[in-house]
Design a protein around this motif. Structure first.
Motif, PDB file in Angstrom:
ATOM      1  N   ALA A  92      -9.721  14.962  23.416  1.00  0.00           N
ATOM      2  CA  ALA A  92      -9.264  15.227  24.781  1.00  0.00           C
ATOM      3  C   ALA A  92      -7.988  14.453  25.082  1.00  0.00           C
ATOM      4  O   ALA A  92      -7.033  15.000  25.638  1.00  0.00           O
ATOM      5  N   GLU A  93      -7.955  13.185  24.696  1.00  0.00           N
ATOM      6  CA  GLU A  93      -6.765  12.368  24.963  1.00  0.00           C
ATOM      7  C   GLU A  93      -5.564  12.870  24.172  1.00  0.00           C
ATOM      8  O   GLU A  93      -4.452  12.966  24.710  1.00  0.00           O
ATOM      9  N   ALA A  94      -5.771  13.226  22.914  1.00  0.00           N
ATOM     10  CA  ALA A  94      -4.682  13.734  22.077  1.00  0.00           C
ATOM     11  C   ALA A  94      -4.143  15.073  22.588  1.00  0.00           C
ATOM     12  O   ALA A  94      -2.992  15.424  22.325  1.00  0.00           O
ATOM     13  N   SER A  95      -4.968  15.795  23.351  1.00  0.00           N
ATOM     14  CA  SER A  95      -4.577  17.109  23.865  1.00  0.00           C
ATOM     15  C   SER A  95      -3.934  17.030  25.246  1.00  0.00           C
ATOM     16  O   SER A  95      -3.609  18.053  25.831  1.00  0.00           O
ATOM     17  N   GLY A  96      -3.789  15.831  25.785  1.00  0.00           N
ATOM     18  CA  GLY A  96      -3.169  15.682  27.092  1.00  0.00           C
ATOM     19  C   GLY A  96      -4.121  15.281  28.195  1.00  0.00           C
ATOM     20  O   GLY A  96      -3.723  15.172  29.351  1.00  0.00           O
ATOM     21  N   GLY A  97      -5.386  15.069  27.855  1.00  0.00           N
ATOM     22  CA  GLY A  97      -6.342  14.593  28.839  1.00  0.00           C
ATOM     23  C   GLY A  97      -6.193  13.091  29.043  1.00  0.00           C
ATOM     24  O   GLY A  97      -5.491  12.412  28.294  1.00  0.00           O
ATOM     25  N   ARG A  98      -6.866  12.585  30.060  1.00  0.00           N
ATOM     26  CA  ARG A  98      -6.799  11.162  30.376  1.00  0.00           C
ATOM     27  C   ARG A  98      -8.205  10.582  30.310  1.00  0.00           C
ATOM     28  O   ARG A  98      -9.134  11.122  30.907  1.00  0.00           O
ATOM     29  N   ILE A  99      -8.351   9.487  29.559  1.00  0.00           N
ATOM     30  CA  ILE A  99      -9.649   8.824  29.486  1.00  0.00           C
ATOM     31  C   ILE A  99      -9.878   8.093  30.814  1.00  0.00           C
ATOM     32  O   ILE A  99      -9.075   7.249  31.211  1.00  0.00           O
ATOM     33  N   VAL A 100     -10.960   8.437  31.482  1.00  0.00           N
ATOM     34  CA  VAL A 100     -11.300   7.842  32.764  1.00  0.00           C
ATOM     35  C   VAL A 100     -12.243   6.657  32.550  1.00  0.00           C
ATOM     36  O   VAL A 100     -12.104   5.617  33.188  1.00  0.00           O
ATOM     37  N   LYS A 101     -13.196   6.840  31.643  1.00  0.00           N
ATOM     38  CA  LYS A 101     -14.159   5.789  31.316  1.00  0.00           C
ATOM     39  C   LYS A 101     -14.380   5.833  29.808  1.00  0.00           C
ATOM     40  O   LYS A 101     -14.918   6.809  29.282  1.00  0.00           O
ATOM     41  N   PRO A 102     -13.948   4.797  29.098  1.00  0.00           N
ATOM     42  CA  PRO A 102     -14.159   4.781  27.650  1.00  0.00           C
ATOM     43  C   PRO A 102     -15.646   4.868  27.309  1.00  0.00           C
ATOM     44  O   PRO A 102     -16.500   4.447  28.099  1.00  0.00           O
ATOM     45  N   ALA A 103     -15.941   5.399  26.143  1.00  0.00           N
ATOM     46  CA  ALA A 103     -17.333   5.536  25.706  1.00  0.00           C
ATOM     47  C   ALA A 103     -18.006   4.174  25.647  1.00  0.00           C
ATOM     48  O   ALA A 103     -17.414   3.186  25.208  1.00  0.00           O
ATOM     49  N   GLN A 104     -19.242   4.134  26.127  1.00  0.00           N
ATOM     50  CA  GLN A 104     -20.002   2.894  26.165  1.00  0.00           C
ATOM     51  C   GLN A 104     -21.479   3.190  26.367  1.00  0.00           C
ATOM     52  O   GLN A 104     -21.841   4.281  26.793  1.00  0.00           O
ATOM     53  N   LYS A 105     -22.320   2.190  26.043  1.00  0.00           N
ATOM     54  CA  LYS A 105     -23.744   2.314  26.352  1.00  0.00           C
ATOM     55  C   LYS A 105     -23.872   2.356  27.866  1.00  0.00           C
ATOM     56  O   LYS A 105     -23.164   1.646  28.575  1.00  0.00           O
ATOM     57  N   VAL A 106     -24.779   3.201  28.345  1.00  0.00           N
ATOM     58  CA  VAL A 106     -24.928   3.378  29.791  1.00  0.00           C
ATOM     59  C   VAL A 106     -26.348   3.033  30.232  1.00  0.00           C
ATOM     60  O   VAL A 106     -27.272   2.995  29.424  1.00  0.00           O
TER      61      VAL A 106
END
Length: 133
Positions: A92-106
């Motif tokens: 998603a980021e490489a395609s022009g999206g923006r990371i809102v919340k990096p992956a993490q345990k929830v």
């Protein structure tokens, strides 16, 4: 009413840019369309995703297209592993999206992160951890 969702339509500011993001960047299959068509459809497992110009979508719903910020809706995409969460967020980021919340345990026991598409629609990518891995 039958308990199912058949189509999710996103109002987009630039249809061609959004097509590139979803089709070329994220690899979603797109139904064939005429170059001058004002809508794009992506047949997915169990439902369809549609992209439609934001102004036209608002007009169709007979509401104002004005407004921004959090709409109160997110779209979720569940995957089979934690690694897939990271991979999809990277795509998603490489395609022009923006990371809102990096992956993490929830808090609910899984592993997830969020990205925003070019129109700031929020997608959660989640691994709903069912075991203690």
């Amino acid at each position: 009413m039958e308990p199912r969702i058949t189509l999710v339509t996103l109002g987009v500011s630039n249809l061609e840019e959004s097509i590139r993001f979803y089709r070329d960047g994220l690899g979603l299959p797109m139904q064939e369309r005429d170059d001058d068509s004002g809508v794009a459809f992506f047949p997915l497992d169990g439902t369809w995703l549609s992209l439609y110009p934001r102004e036209s979508l608002a007009e169709d719903a007979t509401i104002s297209a004005d407004g921004n910020g959090f709409s109160g809706i997110t779209i979720a995409h569940n995957v089979s592993t934690k690694e897939e969460v990271d991979t999809v967020l990277d795509e998603a980021e490489a395609s022009g999206g923006r990371i809102v919340k990096p992956a993490q345990k929830v808090f609910w026991g899984g592993y997830s992160g969020y990205f925003a598409d070019p129109d700031e629609h929020l997608w959660e990518v989640a691994y709903p951890q069912l075991t203690d891995d």
